[in-house]
Motif scaffolding. Structure first.
Motif, short mmCIF file in Angstrom:
data_model
loop_
_atom_site.label_atom_id
_atom_site.label_comp_id
_atom_site.label_asym_id
_atom_site.label_seq_id
_atom_site.Cartn_x
_atom_site.Cartn_y
_atom_site.Cartn_z
N ARG A 91 0.85 -1.19 0.00
CA ARG A 91 0.00 0.00 0.00
C ARG A 91 0.88 1.24 0.00
N TYR A 92 0.37 2.30 -0.59
CA TYR A 92 1.16 3.52 -0.75
C TYR A 92 0.43 4.67 -0.07
N PRO A 93 1.02 5.23 0.99
CA PRO A 93 0.33 6.28 1.76
C PRO A 93 0.04 7.51 0.93
N ARG A 94 -1.05 8.18 1.26
CA ARG A 94 -1.41 9.43 0.60
C ARG A 94 -0.29 10.46 0.75
N ALA A 95 0.32 10.49 1.92
CA ALA A 95 1.39 11.45 2.15
C ALA A 95 2.55 11.23 1.18
N GLU A 96 2.83 9.96 0.85
CA GLU A 96 3.91 9.65 -0.09
C GLU A 96 3.55 10.11 -1.49
N LEU A 97 2.31 9.88 -1.91
CA LEU A 97 1.89 10.32 -3.23
C LEU A 97 1.87 11.84 -3.32
N ASP A 98 1.44 12.50 -2.24
CA ASP A 98 1.44 13.96 -2.22
C ASP A 98 2.87 14.50 -2.31
N ARG A 99 3.80 13.84 -1.63
CA ARG A 99 5.20 14.27 -1.67
C ARG A 99 5.74 14.23 -3.10
N ILE A 100 5.42 13.16 -3.81
CA ILE A 100 5.93 13.00 -5.17
C ILE A 100 5.26 14.00 -6.11
N ARG A 101 3.96 14.20 -5.96
CA ARG A 101 3.25 15.13 -6.84
C ARG A 101 3.70 16.58 -6.62
#
Length: 265
Positions: A53-63
């Motif tokens: 699973r990939y945390p929302r915080a991680e996806l936000d960091r990349i975006r």
């Protein structure tokens, strides 16, 4: 990261699965797998038996990174085979093959074609960096060391890829037994039995062994070819992994004695 509920209570960020994470980052399945492999996208600590699973915080960091999404896609772009790679570098396939076989350029992955031949994948960004850094190697005659390697029909691509693959796997975990399992997975079976004579420890290492990399073939004949890429072969390489495994197991056994959390007692 916590997610607020209607009642006001905070719940842990459960994250999203790989397919949805890839869509939200604008990546194809293979591009996303490469991003995870390279540590660009970090998964949450895995649940027992559960998918990553990939945390929302991680996806936000990349975006939120500069140049998203184009810069992200450039970092994971790969080219397949010598012909495509030499097109990036602007050199002949023969010169590229010599540079790769002599260990100057490290593959990031592999495919097995229908003729059961290994086709190596390279990061396009790394090829461009190599061209800028080592412009002199793209022209002129081969250095003596390379000529000796080619005369001996050496091919360092499998070894260089294994080193990269193991290094990336080790970076993704701090657990002593998981780190030991990564190192154990590279050793041939007979070497592993000698290095780890305790059957109970070998069971633990096998259970924690990393899965084959993305793109590993499922067809048995092709999988047999790819399996050879996953195992250390030259004696000095085998020795290096055995020594590293011995060191890792010392730490893992120490953890088991102190906490009893994992591994044979």
């Amino acid at each position: 990261m916590k997610v607020a509920t209607q009642s006001g209570h905070a719940l842990p960020d459960a994250g999203v699965g790989g397919a949805r994470a890839a869509r939200e980052l604008g990546l194809t399945r293979s591009e996303f797998a490469r991003a995870v492999q390279l540590g660009i996208v970090r998964a949450a600590p895995p649940a027992p038996g559960g998918a990553a699973r990939y945390p929302r915080a991680e996806l936000d960091r990349i975006r939120s990174a500069d140049g998203f999404p184009g810069a992200l896609r450039e970092r994971v772009e790969t080219v397949t085979g010598a012909e495509a790679a030499c097109g990036v570098l602007g050199i002949s396939p023969g010169r590229f093959t010599r540079l790769a076989r002599c260990g100057h350029i490290t593959p990031v992955g592999y495919r097995i074609n229908r003729y059961r031949v290994v086709v190596w994948l390279y990061l396009a960004a790394e090829l461009r960096e190599f061209a800028a850094r080592e412009a002199g190697m793209l022209r002129g005659s081969a250095p003596p060391a390379d000529r000796e390697l080619m005369a001996a029909k050496a091919d360092l691509r499998p070894r260089k890829w294994r080193g990269r693959h193991v290094g990336l796997l080790l970076r993704r975990t701090a657990d002593p037994w998981e780190r030991a399992a990564v190192l154990a997975s590279v050793l041939p079976a007979d070497e592993l039995r000698e290095a780890v004579p305790d059957p109970a420890e070998r069971i633990v290492l096998t259970a924690l062994a990393p899965p084959p990399p993305y793109g590993h073939p499922q067809i048995p004949a092709a999988a047999a070819v790819a399996l050879r890429l996953l195992r250390a072969e030259p004696p000095d390489e085998v020795h290096w992994y055995r020594t590293s495994l011995d060191f890792a197991l010392t730490g893992a056994r120490g953890q088991s004695k102190s906490t009893g959390e994992r591994g044979p007692t």
